[in-house]
Design a protein around this motif. Structure first.
Motif, PDB file in Angstrom:
ATOM      1  N   HIS B  95      46.235  36.432  34.135  1.00 45.33           N
ATOM      2  CA  HIS B  95      45.119  37.201  33.556  1.00 45.33           C
ATOM      3  C   HIS B  95      45.354  38.703  33.585  1.00 45.33           C
ATOM      4  CE1 HIS B  95      42.398  33.808  32.873  1.00 45.33           C
ATOM      5  NE2 HIS B  95      43.060  33.267  33.883  1.00 45.33           N
ATOM      6  N   ALA B  97      45.544  40.667  36.025  1.00 46.82           N
ATOM      7  CA  ALA B  97      44.478  41.200  36.865  1.00 46.82           C
ATOM      8  C   ALA B  97      44.974  42.312  37.795  1.00 46.82           C
ATOM      9  CB  ALA B  97      43.843  40.064  37.662  1.00 46.82           C
ATOM     10  N   THR B 111      40.266  36.218  47.131  1.00 45.84           N
ATOM     11  CA  THR B 111      40.247  35.063  46.241  1.00 45.84           C
ATOM     12  C   THR B 111      40.584  33.795  47.010  1.00 45.84           C
ATOM     13  OG1 THR B 111      41.003  36.541  44.490  1.00 45.84           O
ATOM     14  CG2 THR B 111      41.155  34.171  44.050  1.00 45.84           C
ATOM     15  N   ARG B 123      30.087  34.528  37.507  1.00 42.50           N
ATOM     16  CA  ARG B 123      30.778  35.822  37.413  1.00 42.50           C
ATOM     17  C   ARG B 123      30.056  36.884  38.228  1.00 42.50           C
ATOM     18  NH1 ARG B 123      34.760  35.932  33.600  1.00 42.50           N
ATOM     19  NH2 ARG B 123      34.782  38.204  33.486  1.00 42.50           N
ATOM     20  N   GLN B 141      37.083  43.193  35.000  1.00 44.18           N
ATOM     21  CA  GLN B 141      36.964  42.072  34.075  1.00 44.18           C
ATOM     22  C   GLN B 141      38.041  41.008  34.318  1.00 44.18           C
ATOM     23  OE1 GLN B 141      34.352  42.684  32.100  1.00 44.18           O
ATOM     24  NE2 GLN B 141      34.378  40.640  31.219  1.00 44.18           N
ATOM     25  N   GLN B 142      39.288  41.459  34.302  1.00 44.36           N
ATOM     26  CA  GLN B 142      40.399  40.516  34.452  1.00 44.36           C
ATOM     27  C   GLN B 142      40.453  39.924  35.848  1.00 44.36           C
ATOM     28  OE1 GLN B 142      40.527  43.522  32.998  1.00 44.36           O
ATOM     29  NE2 GLN B 142      42.340  43.781  31.737  1.00 44.36           N
ATOM     30  N   VAL B 144      37.854  39.247  37.710  1.00 43.13           N
ATOM     31  CA  VAL B 144      36.850  38.171  37.752  1.00 43.13           C
ATOM     32  C   VAL B 144      37.381  36.952  36.988  1.00 43.13           C
ATOM     33  CG1 VAL B 144      34.488  37.520  37.148  1.00 43.13           C
ATOM     34  CG2 VAL B 144      34.935  39.807  38.025  1.00 43.13           C
ATOM     35  N   ASP B 145      38.040  37.197  35.846  1.00 48.63           N
ATOM     36  CA  ASP B 145      38.668  36.086  35.098  1.00 48.63           C
ATOM     37  C   ASP B 145      39.633  35.324  35.996  1.00 48.63           C
ATOM     38  OD1 ASP B 145      37.384  36.956  32.814  1.00 48.63           O
ATOM     39  OD2 ASP B 145      39.150  37.981  31.968  1.00 48.63           O
ATOM     40  N   ALA B 146      40.457  36.071  36.728  1.00 45.14           N
ATOM     41  CA  ALA B 146      41.488  35.451  37.569  1.00 45.14           C
ATOM     42  C   ALA B 146      40.857  34.626  38.692  1.00 45.14           C
ATOM     43  CB  ALA B 146      42.410  36.527  38.149  1.00 45.14           C
ATOM     44  N   GLN B 148      37.911  33.224  38.689  1.00 49.60           N
ATOM     45  CA  GLN B 148      37.315  32.022  38.098  1.00 49.60           C
ATOM     46  C   GLN B 148      38.370  30.974  37.790  1.00 49.60           C
ATOM     47  OE1 GLN B 148      34.834  33.341  34.759  1.00 49.60           O
ATOM     48  NE2 GLN B 148      33.113  32.337  35.786  1.00 49.60           N
ATOM     49  N   ASP B 149      39.488  31.443  37.239  1.00 53.11           N
ATOM     50  CA  ASP B 149      40.572  30.528  36.889  1.00 53.11           C
ATOM     51  C   ASP B 149      41.179  29.897  38.148  1.00 53.11           C
ATOM     52  OD1 ASP B 149      42.361  29.227  35.216  1.00 53.11           O
ATOM     53  OD2 ASP B 149      43.870  30.813  35.420  1.00 53.11           O
ATOM     54  N   LYS B 152      38.887  27.239  39.407  1.00 52.89           N
ATOM     55  CA  LYS B 152      38.971  26.024  38.587  1.00 52.89           C
ATOM     56  C   LYS B 152      40.220  25.215  38.981  1.00 52.89           C
ATOM     57  CE  LYS B 152      39.376  25.067  33.799  1.00 52.89           C
ATOM     58  NZ  LYS B 152      40.278  25.831  32.963  1.00 52.89           N
TER      59      LYS B 152
END
Lengths: 285, 158
Positions: B95, B97, B111, B123, B141-142, B144-146, B148-149, B152
């Motif tokens: 991402h 990040a 994380t 988020r 932004q990135q 938070v994307d990372a 979340q990923d 998952k």
């Protein structure tokens, strides 16, 4: 940044801690360290001896005695957030702890340490003042229980004697409707303005109990007794409340600093008091 | 001077250190693990975040003597012995990040903790949990994307 050279000792019992403290007039207590470490590193405090009270088991207890919850000085913010006993009996304290600093600091920082730091804009104090909390201070010679309002005497200044340790906080159980608000640029920062309030009223709207405290508005957190007595027993209209809040805020004397001018802090305080006391008294916002 | 023994990433490090030595200095200068960074040195930025007994803490706000006998995990613990990147590291790479990377080890340790502690985070919740970590170049932004990923992928692997 390093603290000045110092000697560190771990105390396993209170008696051991008292004897360590008595050997050195310049000794300081360290609990979780999240208040005193920054001070040591900035060399605002440079004790020659640091006594760590973390290993003392009784300081970690959360105990319900009748109508009082006793919280040991070493209980961390995280433990306060996670304690079901506190959730049931002092939801207001739990809500306050959720907004302290950040995850990492909440894992280490303790209620005893935060109270002893006595930062005028710290998070617990308004809530604890509204809850009529007392602190227990022990030394090798005596034990005394002091109202929090008399314990915090000024900015970073508390009524504690050399050799004494704040061992616990005693808080009467309270499940009344409350509001806790911390206003800061980032939620992890110290508050620019903060308030804690409890309001009990009769079904007809008459206020039977009201307690209001504010933080970051003076040299110490303040209980607003005058405002309380004006509203207690009354069934105020919104305009009465707003008027009394404006008058009460006039007496505040916050600092002017980079986080907010005195004028701004008062304005924010008036607004959060109106909104949140308003919603406790009138329902809704 | 006090003899301090700390288990870092499963290995025991024992050293005589000055009592005022910070945990982050013990990790970097005594254990010679340089992945943990000193950013602000005031407890704000979170670059020095490590796990102490499985909980994230700021290692610049703790004395090494306070951590005597305890266990610490640093960013070096993430990579597998086969050299494979961990879920967290992969997510941050995928991402983008990070830019300069200075804050990354702190974010990675957060994380690592968050995806194990919570089965699911919105988020907004991730942002709240990361309040104690600053990134001065990427923006969040990135990151938070990372997170979340990584969450998952961690849940899928369980």
């Amino acid at each position: 940044m390093y603290p000045k050279p110092l000697t560190y000792k771990k105390a396993k019992t209170l008696d051991e801690a008292f004897s360590m403290l008595s050997q050195n007039d310049d000794a300081r207590v360290i609990a979780g360290g999240q208040s005193i470490m920054p001070m040591l590193k900035l060399r605002i405090a440079s004790p020659s001896l640091l006594v760590d009270i973390a290993p003392i088991r009784e300081l970690h207890e959360i105990r319900l005695d009748g109508n009082n919850l006793t919280i040991g000085a070493m209980v961390t913010h995280r433990e306060i957030i996670e304690s079901s006993e506190i959730g049931k009996n002092l939801p207001m304290l739990q809500e306050t702890a959720r907004h302290i600093a950040d995850v990492q600091i909440r894992n280490r920082g303790t209620i005893g340490g935060s109270i002893c730091e006595a930062d005028p804009s710290a998070d617990y104090a308004p809530t604890l003042l509204a809850l009529d909390a007392k602190v227990v201070l022990k030394s090798s010679r005596e034990e005394r229980t002091v109202d929090l309002d008399d314990f915090i005497v000024g900015p970073f200044e508390v009524n504690i004697n050399q050799g004494e340790i704040l061992t616990s906080v005693i808080i009467p159980v309270n499940r009344s409707p409350y509001s806790v608000v911390k206003y800061a640029r980032r939620s992890a920062d110290f508050a620019v303005a903060s308030m804690a309030a409890i309001v009990e009223k009769k079904p007809d709207g008459t206020i039977t109990d009201i307690r209001v405290a504010v933080g970051a508005q003076s040299d110490r957190p303040l209980r607003m007794k005058e405002l309380e007595s004006l509203l207690k027993g009354q069934k105020p209209q919104k305009k009465d409340l707003y008027l009394e809040v404006d008058k009460a805020v006039e007496h505040l004397d916050p600092i002017d600093d980079i986080h907010g001018s005195a004028e701004y802090r008062k304005e924010v305080t008036a607004n959060i008091l109106k909104t949140n006391l308003g919603s406790l008294i009138f329902g809704g916002i | 001077m006090t003899k301090v023994s700390i288990n870092i990433n499963g290995e025991k490090y024992s050293e005589d250190v000055e009592d005022r030595t910070l945990l982050v200095h013990f990790i970097r200068d005594h254990a010679r693990l340089r992945g943990t960074h000193i950013g602000c040195d005031t407890g704000h930025c979170g670059a020095c975040t490590v796990l102490l007994n499985d909980r994230p803490v700021k290692s610049c706000q703790i004395l090494a003597v306070q951590a005597d006998g305890e266990s610490v995990e640093t960013v070096e613990s993430l990579e597998g012995s086969d050299g494979k990147l961990s879920i967290e590291q992969e997510a941050f790479r995928d991402h983008f990040a990070m830019q300069c990377g200075y804050c990354t080890s702190g974010f990675l340790m957060m994380t690592h903790h968050l995806i194990r502690e919570y089965p699911e985070l919105s988020r907004e919740e991730i942002r709240e949990k990361l309040h104690g970590n600053y990134c001065m170049c990427t923006g969040y932004q990135q990151i938070v994307d990372a997170v979340q990923d990584a969450q998952k992928k961690f849940n899928e692997k369980k």
